[in-house]
Design an enzyme around this catalytic site. Sequence first.
Site: not given
Length: 465
Positions: A119, A149, A225
């Site tokens: 993402h 992911d 992230s």
Amino acid sequence: MKKIATLLFVSVLGGAITLGSYKLFLEEESNQFLPQDNTENSFIPVNKSHSYGTNVDFTEAAEKTVHAVVHVKNVAVFKGGPRSIWEQTPYGNNGGRALQGAGSGVIITPDGYIVTNNHVIDGASEIEVTLNDNKNYKAEVIGSDPISDIALIKIDTEEELEYIPFGNSDNMELGEWVLAVGNPFNLKSTVTAGIISAKARDLNVRDNSPQSFIQTDAAINPGNSGGALVNINGELIGINTAISSPSGSYIGYAFAVPSNNARKIVEDIMEFGDVQQGILGIRGGSINNDLIKEFDLNTSQGVMVGQVTPGSGAEKSGIRQNDIIKKIDNIDINKFSDLTGYINSKRPGDEVNVKLLRNGKEKEVSVKLTKLDTLEVSVLGLEVANASAEELEAYKAPNGVRINRTLNKDLPSSELVGGIIAEINNQKVSSIRDVEEIMQSRTKSNSIVITYYNQKGEKQRMIWR
């Protein structure tokens, strides 16, 4: 002269007596409180392989890892200039380049391979990577897996880069110290500390696709992230991925993809170009109160087998319906996410030892994992399978997956089964993994349009509302 000699002798004698008394009484007493090295006779278990406690020194692990975590910028390039004033701000008025998002990445090889979240780089026209020494590079996407992911990118550099070696996430223990290294809120090279709060945590964000995260209370915020979760030895044991928070910021816990799963995905991408998913060949669920009452079980943890896939490794090894899986290799299986988390770190062809309960008796079997080649899409009421080149040619389809069977009795089975689904919501599909990714990313309130080729090779469309 005699007096001086006498005084000197008395002084020396007094000092010797004082020192002897200290050694005899005081030091003997203080030694009673020193830690004893003889752990065999100690009633407190001592594990010398870990350094626990509030006085753990994180400086070495932080120094080892901070230079191997990078800042990843997702840049969109628009032809004809920026579409709004907001798209000019990150780079000035620079020909329609806009920062779509930013996150972190982990250098895993000295020649510039970097792991991050899918993402973070999804939809990017360009990817820019900034090292801890402020050097900037353009990055190339090697491959990605939206389901887990995880994405792999690479930068080209003549110098050898610092990198973080993979650790074994299966060996992590609850309460063990960890560090989160990343770039929250675009603040470079940030290190936070916490503990492992839970393992094999399933956030239930996808139907029929349980996840298996490491949960930690190390502070993780937007921008973390794709960053590193490391143990106190500076080994990579997770890729920081998700925050469970109404505000989107840290409130006490966060989640990371275990390093064993991330490493397997990266190796698959590098070797095969896509993810090789091995399956045990069962459908089932975690033991709960309803199952305990229904089957009069004497165990409250494990995975009960609801169905065994024909032709799978589970069927060939003799696993049956209502068996309860308790352990795979050296991993305790207390819930379904324990099982999926471990199996997702394996490939088709790998063998695992499964310990199970059958009618209250323990049994152990060896299972050879098979490749995932069918997928139930419950919202469509269809089971699909990977199509062969011969099937695509026979149905005059350029790409697609085969409709294996219908799961809903109201669907026209005779018309659909055997057909080839080529597109879902105008997105091409070439494998069941493509189908899984599209179904995962769709908005649940939207209708679903499939384009398929029937047995006559005719192109048709169906809409699910």
